[in-house]
Enzyme design. Sequence first.
Site, PDB file in Angstrom:
ATOM      1  N   ALA A  71       0.683  -1.227   0.027  1.00  0.00           N
ATOM      2  CA  ALA A  71      -0.079  -0.126   0.079  1.00  0.00           C
ATOM      3  C   ALA A  71       0.603   1.305   0.036  1.00  0.00           C
ATOM      4  CB  ALA A  71      -1.143   0.158   1.122  1.00  0.00           C
ATOM      5  N   THR A  72       1.915   1.042   0.689  1.00  0.00           N
ATOM      6  CA  THR A  72       2.933   2.228   0.766  1.00  0.00           C
ATOM      7  C   THR A  72       3.264   2.703  -0.835  1.00  0.00           C
ATOM      8  OG1 THR A  72       3.892   1.764   2.843  1.00  0.00           O
ATOM      9  CG2 THR A  72       5.070   3.059   1.259  1.00  0.00           C
ATOM     10  N   ASN A 153      -6.255   3.779  10.925  1.00  0.00           N
ATOM     11  CA  ASN A 153      -5.462   2.368  11.345  1.00  0.00           C
ATOM     12  C   ASN A 153      -5.506   2.478  12.829  1.00  0.00           C
ATOM     13  OD1 ASN A 153      -3.903   4.556  10.019  1.00  0.00           O
ATOM     14  ND2 ASN A 153      -2.455   3.623  11.022  1.00  0.00           N
ATOM     15  N   GLN A 181      -7.319  -0.406   5.759  1.00  0.00           N
ATOM     16  CA  GLN A 181      -8.016  -0.936   7.072  1.00  0.00           C
ATOM     17  C   GLN A 181      -9.290  -1.433   6.822  1.00  0.00           C
ATOM     18  OE1 GLN A 181      -6.225  -1.494   9.625  1.00  0.00           O
ATOM     19  NE2 GLN A 181      -4.298  -0.753   9.275  1.00  0.00           N
ATOM     20  N   ALA A 202      -2.645  -6.844   0.673  1.00  0.00           N
ATOM     21  CA  ALA A 202      -3.032  -8.279   1.032  1.00  0.00           C
ATOM     22  C   ALA A 202      -2.874  -8.575   2.525  1.00  0.00           C
ATOM     23  CB  ALA A 202      -2.479  -9.158   0.166  1.00  0.00           C
ATOM     24  N   HIS A 203      -1.876  -7.896   3.227  1.00  0.00           N
ATOM     25  CA  HIS A 203      -1.596  -8.669   4.536  1.00  0.00           C
ATOM     26  C   HIS A 203      -2.238  -8.147   5.636  1.00  0.00           C
ATOM     27  CE1 HIS A 203       0.862  -5.251   6.437  1.00  0.00           C
ATOM     28  NE2 HIS A 203       1.070  -4.880   5.329  1.00  0.00           N
ATOM     29  N   THR A 239       8.634  -7.755 -12.652  1.00  0.00           N
ATOM     30  CA  THR A 239       8.512  -9.243 -12.833  1.00  0.00           C
ATOM     31  C   THR A 239       6.978  -9.399 -11.759  1.00  0.00           C
ATOM     32  OG1 THR A 239      10.543  -9.746 -13.362  1.00  0.00           O
ATOM     33  CG2 THR A 239       8.910 -11.678 -12.662  1.00  0.00           C
ATOM     34  N   CYS A 326       8.169   4.083  18.322  1.00  0.00           N
ATOM     35  CA  CYS A 326       8.965   4.422  19.483  1.00  0.00           C
ATOM     36  C   CYS A 326      10.304   4.395  18.998  1.00  0.00           C
ATOM     37  CB  CYS A 326       8.847   3.040  20.018  1.00  0.00           C
ATOM     38  SG  CYS A 326       9.721   2.681  21.708  1.00  0.00           S
TER      39      CYS A 326
HETATM   40  N1  PLP Z   1      -2.269   2.574   4.872  1.00  0.00           N
HETATM   41  C1  PLP Z   1      -2.681   2.355   6.006  1.00  0.00           C
HETATM   42  C2  PLP Z   1      -4.255   2.840   6.480  1.00  0.00           C
HETATM   43  C3  PLP Z   1      -2.068   1.443   6.953  1.00  0.00           C
HETATM   44  O1  PLP Z   1      -2.803   0.826   7.895  1.00  0.00           O
HETATM   45  C4  PLP Z   1      -1.131   0.840   6.403  1.00  0.00           C
HETATM   46  C5  PLP Z   1      -0.236  -0.286   7.227  1.00  0.00           C
HETATM   47  O2  PLP Z   1      -0.109  -0.035   8.419  1.00  0.00           O
HETATM   48  C6  PLP Z   1      -0.371   1.209   5.292  1.00  0.00           C
HETATM   49  C7  PLP Z   1      -1.395   2.162   4.493  1.00  0.00           C
HETATM   50  C8  PLP Z   1       0.895   0.634   4.677  1.00  0.00           C
HETATM   51  O3  PLP Z   1       0.513  -0.753   4.076  1.00  0.00           O
HETATM   52  P1  PLP Z   1       1.787  -1.636   3.657  1.00  0.00           P
HETATM   53  O4  PLP Z   1       2.493  -2.187   4.670  1.00  0.00           O
HETATM   54  O5  PLP Z   1       1.239  -2.619   2.435  1.00  0.00           O
HETATM   55  O6  PLP Z   1       2.761  -0.689   2.739  1.00  0.00           O
END
Ligand code: PLP
Length: 400
Positions: A71-72, A153, A181, A202-203, A239, A326
């Site tokens: 997602a990042t 989140n 989320q 996905a995770h 890939t 932290c």
């Molecule tokens: N966006 C939100 C709202 C998240 O909670 C997170 C992960 O904590 C991310 C993006 C980032 O996800 P990823 O680990 O797939 O980059």
Amino acid sequence: MRVYLDNNATTIVDPHVFEEMEPFFVQKYGNPNSLHAFAGETHPYIKTAMEKIYAGIQADRKDSVVITSCATESNNWVLKSIYFEYILTGKKNHIIVSEVEHPSIIATAKFIESQGCKVTYLPINSEGLIEAQSVRDAITDKTALVSVMWANNETGAIFPVQEIGEICKEHDVLFHSDAVQAIGKLPVWVQTFNVDYLTFSAHKFHGPKGVGALYIKQGRELIPLLHGGSQMGGLRSGTLNVAGIVGMGKAMEQAVDALDFEMSDIREMRDEFEDALLEIPDTFVVTPRNRRTPNTILISFRGIEGESMLWDLNQAGIGASTGSACASEDLEANSVMEAIGADEDLAHTAIRFSLSRYTTQEELDYTLEVVKKAVNRLREISSSYAYAPEGHESGLTTGH
Ligand code: PLP
């Protein structure tokens, strides 16, 4: 006993997901872009997985769902592409994000701000919610993009994406939502909610790590972030992560199947657990339950440093989170609690419990007992607790 209550950070891979991914490591390992049978045998699996992903978010066949590494990456892509396409060329000069977006949005927004883009950071109210009106007020004729997450989140707060989508459409402004989320916890249907771009990973819904996606509505364009080969129609080179795509497809299918369970049974378990936690004196929850994802509780225990509570929980085999970074010697306050305007004391005392469809009643009962003991122990040795002011200043509610 080991109890995992940090499902907003990541989730266990569902065994069926893992099972479907396994053949793509040592048996069907061909590069899908090659021109031989090793490649060809992966194609039907990729196709089926993509169909499940499209179905899961109710995307139209003409829309694009581009697989990314996380997602990042998807979040970086949207903002940086908007910068190249609209800001750098001088067509527009402004984007809007909420102040409680994930760091992958906030840090990217700050980066493009440093390159000359104006950025509005929308505030949250005392319940941790965004008001759609604030989006309307912030939009100008130079606004290129609004990016507001589907659900937060930390608190689980659900943001008014449908209304925001309508406001953006009315003003001809592109709308992106980070739905990381929300998938598997709420209905995330791109047609109903008027989003132009949608991020997921996905995770967070029992799929593997290292695979995410960006939904792009038909007719909306993005400049690639990664240039190279022709994978994903040239939109995202590299890939293909075949095992990851297959895993995300299966995880999405299961998330859709389990949605009712998540929204009823998990919610009920969460609510009962939260009621029991709130019986402990001087505890506070920010966002009302009906405005939250069904699995999340962010709760403050006055007088107890979040990290100390985590330590006690961890000693007892329980994984939860403070939601704060932290950094070596610095203990940072929870960013959402700070944004709400909670006083320093409370902002440092927030603990996030996030459940999943794997959470059991037995685990929650055990956790409750451990929390009660930890509260007694830590308040006894707390220098601030005896002097803490009483009541609900800071705009916090008891979460009911
Ligand atoms: N966006 C939100 C709202 C998240 O909670 C997170 C992960 O904590 C991310 C993006 C980032 O996800 P990823 O680990 O797939 O980059």
